[in-house]
Design a protein around this motif. Structure first.
Motif, PDB file in Angstrom:
ATOM      1  N   ALA A 140       0.232  -6.273   8.488  1.00 47.22           N
ATOM      2  CA  ALA A 140       1.588  -6.444   7.947  1.00 47.22           C
ATOM      3  C   ALA A 140       2.532  -6.948   9.029  1.00 47.22           C
ATOM      4  N   VAL A 158       3.827  -3.090   1.814  1.00 43.72           N
ATOM      5  CA  VAL A 158       2.502  -3.720   1.899  1.00 43.72           C
ATOM      6  C   VAL A 158       1.476  -2.724   2.435  1.00 43.72           C
ATOM      7  N   ARG A 159       1.850  -1.969   3.457  1.00 42.72           N
ATOM      8  CA  ARG A 159       0.918  -0.972   4.002  1.00 42.72           C
ATOM      9  C   ARG A 159       0.562   0.082   2.952  1.00 42.72           C
ATOM     10  N   ALA A 161       0.718  -0.195  -0.376  1.00 43.16           N
ATOM     11  CA  ALA A 161      -0.104  -0.798  -1.429  1.00 43.16           C
ATOM     12  C   ALA A 161      -1.507  -1.071  -0.920  1.00 43.16           C
ATOM     13  N   GLY A 162      -1.625  -1.449   0.349  1.00 47.74           N
ATOM     14  CA  GLY A 162      -2.943  -1.685   0.925  1.00 47.74           C
ATOM     15  C   GLY A 162      -3.775  -0.413   0.938  1.00 47.74           C
ATOM     16  N   VAL A 170       2.342  -8.732  -6.679  1.00 50.21           N
ATOM     17  CA  VAL A 170       3.297  -9.162  -5.664  1.00 50.21           C
ATOM     18  C   VAL A 170       4.313 -10.062  -6.347  1.00 50.21           C
ATOM     19  N   LEU A 185      -1.671  -7.520   2.469  1.00 48.33           N
ATOM     20  CA  LEU A 185      -2.009  -6.373   1.630  1.00 48.33           C
ATOM     21  C   LEU A 185      -3.519  -6.125   1.647  1.00 48.33           C
ATOM     22  N   CYS A 188      -4.641  -4.670   4.976  1.00 48.86           N
ATOM     23  CA  CYS A 188      -4.208  -3.288   5.202  1.00 48.86           C
ATOM     24  C   CYS A 188      -5.003  -2.297   4.346  1.00 48.86           C
ATOM     25  N   ILE A 250      -5.392  -8.834  -6.781  1.00 49.27           N
ATOM     26  CA  ILE A 250      -3.985  -8.888  -6.374  1.00 49.27           C
ATOM     27  C   ILE A 250      -3.391 -10.102  -7.071  1.00 49.27           C
ATOM     28  N   VAL A 279       4.732  -4.906  -5.059  1.00 47.96           N
ATOM     29  CA  VAL A 279       5.403  -5.279  -3.813  1.00 47.96           C
ATOM     30  C   VAL A 279       6.349  -6.420  -4.143  1.00 47.96           C
TER      31      VAL A 279
END
Length: 408
Positions: A140, A158-159, A161-162, A170, A185, A188, A250, A279
């Motif tokens: 990220a 992002v972190r 969701a990862g 997104v 994403l 992560c 995604i 996100v």
């Protein structure tokens, strides 16, 4: 980080006068009377500028300049010279001094030079922090740029969701960099070592969706512009996700996707299967303080790609960039950076074709945007900081189409 000036002069009366001038201009100062006192304050992390007399007993301003450059060659040193010291000051400039001023100097001249030096120091420290973040940080940090609170919030989203490792949506404005965010994403997530496969959703058939998922097995399939996926593809993808896909999906979409669901133009079943984690990429209009850093980065990239030298990004260029709305977001800023490097068009400031009134309006708008950003869209605080009557302030906002809530 508070910026400050390290003031070094052996004459107590001069020190007091200079310190008072700085205080009256809202510049914090640390006052010392010799090289020995000053050197303990000097480090690579020092968030400001050295202002030193040249002639001092023992180790003089040249010793201080040499010492400072040995600690941090990017730490600005401004030297104060007596009437007969101009040749010495010129020599000092050749040895790396930022600037010199002849004593006694006008307060306006002193403050102007110091503010230029402080701006230069701030840029150096900001660039170092950004390099540390991108070189040492996670995906990220490496892929999503910007120093604003909104950019930091985007990286945090992002972190999160990862780590969730579920389907994700997104949401991006036009040109917002959705592909980079989707890749971050993926990287992560626990499946970061798996493949990351990208495909445009428009025109994808059920067979093509299956092929994409097979190619991304153990990793992530990114479907850009999911709102353009045909009805058959939507039904098929929803069914695959219901049964359990072999890859994480995604999806990238514009802000209008939710409205399309409500209007029946996009499958509600698929939307809610994809929208486990969301996100949202903020547009540049909501984080204008990111524009200078992003533009400098894009200029460096454009120079490398084109084999051209990177031109200087002056304050006038930045002011011109900040005065624009950037509906095309990061993509438009990248294009502008390439044009700037290639020397085509009018340049980012657009000043070549502007009259004085237009240029002044551009600067005024930029100052309003900067103030709104600093005060997080709080209208009363912003008006107070700009020393504007409330009605005048709102009249100017209306003239430039600025809305305080955009900056909160």
């Amino acid at each position: 980080m508070t910026q400050r000036v390290l003031l070094v002069d052996d004459d107590a009366a001069v020190r007091e006068a200079l310190a008072q001038t700085l205080e009256l201009n809202d510049i914090a100062a640390t006052v010392t009377g010799s090289f020995i006192e000053a050197k303990d304050h000097i480090s690579r992390a020092f968030p400001g500028v050295i202002l030193s007399d040249i002639r001092m007993p023992g180790r003089d301003g040249f010793h201080l300049l040499d010492f400072t450059r040995s600690v941090d060659s990017d730490l600005p040193v401004v030297l104060l010279t007596g009437e007969g010291d101009i040749p010495m000051a010129v020599r000092a400039m050749g040895e790396g001094a930022f600037d010199f001023l002849e004593k006694p100097c006008a307060p306006t001249d002193l403050v102007a030079v110091l503010r230029r030096a402080l701006d230069a120091r701030q840029a150096v420290l900001r660039d170092r922090a950004e390099r540390r973040r991108t070189e040492e940080g996670d995906a990220a940090s490496r892929l999503i740029f910007g120093l604003s609170d909104r950019s930091e919030a985007l990286r945090a989203a992002v972190r999160a969701a990862g780590r969730a490792d579920t389907e994700a949506l997104v949401i991006s404005p036009p040109g917002g960099g959705v592909s980079k965010v989707a890749e971050a994403l993926h990287l992560c997530a626990p499946r970061a070592n798996g493949p990351f496969v990208k495909a445009a959703a428009r025109g994808l058939t059920p067979d093509a969706i299956d092929a994409g998922l097979a190619g991304a097995e153990g990793g992530s399939l990114f479907l850009d512009d999911i709102g353009a996926l045909g009805a058959d593809g939507q039904v098929h993808l929803a069914d695959v996700l219901e049964r359990g896909a072999t890859a994480r999906v995604i999806a990238g979409a514009g802000e209008a996707l939710e409205a399309e669901v409500g209007a029946g133009g996009f499958s509600a079943d698929l939307y809610y299967r994809l929208n486990v984690m969301t996100v949202r990429i903020p547009p540049l209009a909501e984080r204008p303080e990111d524009i200078p850093e992003l533009f400098r980065r894009y200029v460096a990239q454009a120079a490398e790609q084109s084999g051209q030298p990177a031109p200087e990004v002056t304050p006038a260029v930045i002011a011109g960039l900040m005065a624009r709305d950037w509906p095309g977001n990061a993509r438009a800023l990248m294009t502008e950076a390439m044009r700037f490097v290639l020397g085509v068009g009018e340049g980012p400031d657009g000043a070549a074709d502007m009259g004085l009134a237009e240029q002044m309006a551009q600067v005024e708008r930029s100052l309003l945007v900067n103030a709104l950003t600093r005060h997080k869209g709080q209208a009363s605080e912003t008006a107070r900081a700009l020393k504007l009557p409330r009605k005048t302030f709102y009249d100017k906002l209306a003239r430039y189409g600025l809305k305080p809530e955009t900056y909160r």
